[in-house]
Design a protein around this motif. Structure first.
Motif, PDB file in Angstrom:
ATOM      1  N   LEU A  57       0.822  -1.209   0.000  1.00  0.00           N
ATOM      2  CA  LEU A  57       0.000   0.000   0.000  1.00  0.00           C
ATOM      3  C   LEU A  57       0.858   1.262   0.000  1.00  0.00           C
ATOM      4  O   LEU A  57       1.978   1.266   0.496  1.00  0.00           O
ATOM      5  N   SER A  58       0.278   2.335  -0.532  1.00  0.00           N
ATOM      6  CA  SER A  58       0.955   3.635  -0.495  1.00  0.00           C
ATOM      7  C   SER A  58       0.856   4.237   0.906  1.00  0.00           C
ATOM      8  O   SER A  58       0.111   3.749   1.753  1.00  0.00           O
ATOM      9  N   GLY A  59       1.589   5.318   1.127  1.00  0.00           N
ATOM     10  CA  GLY A  59       1.580   5.973   2.431  1.00  0.00           C
ATOM     11  C   GLY A  59       0.182   6.400   2.870  1.00  0.00           C
ATOM     12  O   GLY A  59      -0.209   6.200   4.015  1.00  0.00           O
ATOM     13  N   GLY A  60      -0.566   6.983   1.948  1.00  0.00           N
ATOM     14  CA  GLY A  60      -1.923   7.428   2.288  1.00  0.00           C
ATOM     15  C   GLY A  60      -2.835   6.253   2.600  1.00  0.00           C
ATOM     16  O   GLY A  60      -3.656   6.315   3.518  1.00  0.00           O
ATOM     17  N   GLN A  61      -2.670   5.201   1.840  1.00  0.00           N
ATOM     18  CA  GLN A  61      -3.484   4.011   2.098  1.00  0.00           C
ATOM     19  C   GLN A  61      -3.153   3.405   3.461  1.00  0.00           C
ATOM     20  O   GLN A  61      -4.046   2.988   4.184  1.00  0.00           O
ATOM     21  N   ARG A  62      -1.889   3.406   3.819  1.00  0.00           N
ATOM     22  CA  ARG A  62      -1.519   2.835   5.130  1.00  0.00           C
ATOM     23  C   ARG A  62      -2.134   3.641   6.263  1.00  0.00           C
ATOM     24  O   ARG A  62      -2.559   3.091   7.278  1.00  0.00           O
ATOM     25  N   GLN A  63      -2.180   4.952   6.094  1.00  0.00           N
ATOM     26  CA  GLN A  63      -2.798   5.759   7.141  1.00  0.00           C
ATOM     27  C   GLN A  63      -4.285   5.504   7.219  1.00  0.00           C
ATOM     28  O   GLN A  63      -4.878   5.555   8.290  1.00  0.00           O
ATOM     29  N   ARG A  64      -4.886   5.228   6.051  1.00  0.00           N
ATOM     30  CA  ARG A  64      -6.308   4.895   6.078  1.00  0.00           C
ATOM     31  C   ARG A  64      -6.528   3.552   6.764  1.00  0.00           C
ATOM     32  O   ARG A  64      -7.538   3.347   7.430  1.00  0.00           O
ATOM     33  N   VAL A  65      -5.588   2.631   6.602  1.00  0.00           N
ATOM     34  CA  VAL A  65      -5.680   1.366   7.352  1.00  0.00           C
ATOM     35  C   VAL A  65      -5.613   1.654   8.860  1.00  0.00           C
ATOM     36  O   VAL A  65      -6.386   1.099   9.650  1.00  0.00           O
ATOM     37  N   HIS A  72      -1.106  16.548  -3.098  1.00  0.00           N
ATOM     38  CA  HIS A  72      -2.413  16.007  -3.490  1.00  0.00           C
ATOM     39  C   HIS A  72      -2.953  15.081  -2.397  1.00  0.00           C
ATOM     40  O   HIS A  72      -4.102  15.158  -1.988  1.00  0.00           O
ATOM     41  N   LEU A  73      -2.066  14.241  -1.918  1.00  0.00           N
ATOM     42  CA  LEU A  73      -2.470  13.259  -0.928  1.00  0.00           C
ATOM     43  C   LEU A  73      -2.767  13.932   0.424  1.00  0.00           C
ATOM     44  O   LEU A  73      -3.673  13.512   1.145  1.00  0.00           O
ATOM     45  N   ARG A  74      -2.027  14.986   0.741  1.00  0.00           N
ATOM     46  CA  ARG A  74      -2.286  15.709   1.999  1.00  0.00           C
ATOM     47  C   ARG A  74      -3.710  16.215   2.028  1.00  0.00           C
ATOM     48  O   ARG A  74      -4.407  16.066   3.027  1.00  0.00           O
ATOM     49  N   ALA A  75      -4.141  16.810   0.919  1.00  0.00           N
ATOM     50  CA  ALA A  75      -5.502  17.358   0.878  1.00  0.00           C
ATOM     51  C   ALA A  75      -6.525  16.245   1.073  1.00  0.00           C
ATOM     52  O   ALA A  75      -7.493  16.398   1.826  1.00  0.00           O
ATOM     53  N   SER A  76      -6.305  15.111   0.428  1.00  0.00           N
ATOM     54  CA  SER A  76      -7.299  14.042   0.542  1.00  0.00           C
ATOM     55  C   SER A  76      -7.267  13.417   1.943  1.00  0.00           C
ATOM     56  O   SER A  76      -8.307  13.036   2.481  1.00  0.00           O
ATOM     57  N   MET A  77      -6.081  13.358   2.566  1.00  0.00           N
ATOM     58  CA  MET A  77      -6.021  12.814   3.929  1.00  0.00           C
ATOM     59  C   MET A  77      -6.619  13.794   4.945  1.00  0.00           C
ATOM     60  O   MET A  77      -7.268  13.372   5.906  1.00  0.00           O
TER      61      MET A  77
HETATM   62  P1  ADP Z   1      -5.826   8.605  -2.575  1.00  0.00           P
HETATM   63  O1  ADP Z   1      -6.701   7.485  -3.013  1.00  0.00           O
HETATM   64  O2  ADP Z   1      -6.221   9.217  -1.264  1.00  0.00           O
HETATM   65  O3  ADP Z   1      -5.596   9.655  -3.625  1.00  0.00           O
HETATM   66  P2  ADP Z   1      -3.681   6.619  -2.479  1.00  0.00           P
HETATM   67  O4  ADP Z   1      -3.051   6.293  -1.186  1.00  0.00           O
HETATM   68  O5  ADP Z   1      -4.595   5.628  -3.068  1.00  0.00           O
HETATM   69  O6  ADP Z   1      -4.370   8.032  -2.271  1.00  0.00           O
HETATM   70  O7  ADP Z   1      -2.552   6.902  -3.540  1.00  0.00           O
HETATM   71  C1  ADP Z   1      -2.050   8.192  -3.694  1.00  0.00           C
HETATM   72  C2  ADP Z   1      -0.795   8.214  -4.515  1.00  0.00           C
HETATM   73  O8  ADP Z   1       0.150   7.252  -4.061  1.00  0.00           O
HETATM   74  C3  ADP Z   1      -1.062   7.936  -5.966  1.00  0.00           C
HETATM   75  O9  ADP Z   1      -0.493   8.982  -6.724  1.00  0.00           O
HETATM   76  C4  ADP Z   1      -0.373   6.610  -6.248  1.00  0.00           C
HETATM   77  O10 ADP Z   1       0.219   6.595  -7.527  1.00  0.00           O
HETATM   78  C5  ADP Z   1       0.683   6.537  -5.183  1.00  0.00           C
HETATM   79  N1  ADP Z   1       0.919   5.139  -4.801  1.00  0.00           N
HETATM   80  C6  ADP Z   1       0.035   4.128  -4.873  1.00  0.00           C
HETATM   81  N2  ADP Z   1       0.558   2.975  -4.468  1.00  0.00           N
HETATM   82  C7  ADP Z   1       1.822   3.246  -4.095  1.00  0.00           C
HETATM   83  C8  ADP Z   1       2.886   2.464  -3.551  1.00  0.00           C
HETATM   84  N3  ADP Z   1       2.781   1.150  -3.313  1.00  0.00           N
HETATM   85  N4  ADP Z   1       4.054   3.078  -3.252  1.00  0.00           N
HETATM   86  C9  ADP Z   1       4.188   4.382  -3.484  1.00  0.00           C
HETATM   87  N5  ADP Z   1       3.215   5.179  -3.994  1.00  0.00           N
HETATM   88  C10 ADP Z   1       2.055   4.632  -4.309  1.00  0.00           C
END
Ligand code: ADP
Ligand code: ADP
Length: 229
Positions: A138-146, A171-176
């Motif tokens: 998972l990405s950083g934002g996804q991990r925080q959502r977990v 971009h991700l800061r705003a959505s988080m």
């Molecule tokens: P959101 O859905 O809130 O916009 P995500 O956490 O789904 O945020 O992903 C945001 C960004 O992180 C995207 O630009 C994506 O390309 C990037 N991303 C997704 N997966 C990974 C990963 N495994 N490692 C690094 N960056 C990632």
């Protein structure tokens, strides 16, 4: 009504007094930012709230229950607190769903209810399809959502956040930020949010605690802070 209360809380390290007689009375359901420059004691305060550190003096209480004092230390897993830390390690050997359900398992929640609460928590942060994934995928934002889903599943009464946006892109800061607001509104949990970024504190919190050298120097709403020179 104040719910989370710190009375004269202090923490000393050999070379520094990290927190120095901190008094705070945080109402139930508030969104509080702990704001101040690097080294002012924010993270130490949060770690004491979480129960990762004991206190050298003073007391931390949640409702009518003392969590920390020089002779009381309720362990982290019994505090009804959830954590969303900047680099908070989700357990790498567990799936996303197992991470979310870990506290429930410790409490012995029955299988059917466990499954339901984990599923609902993951759905609410839009990560249901990642239930069986490894956290590393998972990405950083996804991990925080977990981590938020874990707070939700375990019905945390207090959610502690330590600079959760620091490593994320704009971009991700705003959505988080939006995810934190939604989560706060939906759960009615008390949020304690550590940041050194004044704009972030003002945008998110309804109360700001400004710290300096381990002490509280201001306690105000964002509106009140704007009006001060
Ligand atoms: P959101 O859905 O809130 O916009 P995500 O956490 O789904 O945020 O992903 C945001 C960004 O992180 C995207 O630009 C994506 O390309 C990037 N991303 C997704 N997966 C990974 C990963 N495994 N490692 C690094 N960056 C990632
Ligand atoms: P902030 O989060 O505001 O940057 P910290 O709570 O991390 O501040 O640190 C406050 C003070 O306590 C600093 O002087 C820091 O060097 C010291 N400190 C924090 N943690 C430790 C530790 N584990 N051992 C020794 N000193 C520490």
């Amino acid at each position: 009504m104040a719910d989370l209360i710190l009375r004269g809380v202090s923490k000393r390290y050999p070379d520094a007094t990290a927190v120095d007689g901190l008094d705070l009375a945080i109402p139930a359901g508030a969104f509080v930012a702990l704001l101040g420059p690097s080294g002012c004691g924010k993270t130490t305060t949060l770690r004491m709230l979480a129960g990762f550190e004991d206190v050298d003096a003073g007391q931390i209480a949640l409702g009518d229950r003392v969590l920390s004092s020089p002779d009381t230390h309720v362990p982290p897993e019994h505090r009804r607190m959830g954590m969303v830390f900047q680099s908070y390690a989700l357990w790498p050997h567990m799936s996303v769903a197992q991470n979310v359900g870990y506290a429930l398992k410790l409490r012995g929640v029955r299988a059917a209810e466990y499954e339901r609460r984990v599923r609902e928590a993951l759905e609410s942060v839009h990560l249901a399809e990642y239930a069986d994934a490894a956290p590393q995928a998972l990405s950083g934002g996804q991990r925080q959502r977990v981590a938020l889903a874990r707070c939700l599943a375990s019905e945390a009464r207090v959610v502690l956040l330590d600079e959760p946006l620091a490593n994320l892109d704009r971009h991700l800061r705003a959505s988080m930020e939006q995810a934190f607001r939604d989560f706060h509104r939906r759960t009615g949990a008390t949020f304690v949010y550590v940041t050194h970024d004044q704009a972030e504190a003002m945008a998110l919190a309804d109360r700001v605690a400004v710290m300096h050298r381990g002490r509280l120097v201001q306690w105000a709403t964002p509106e009140e802070l704007y009006q001060r020179p």
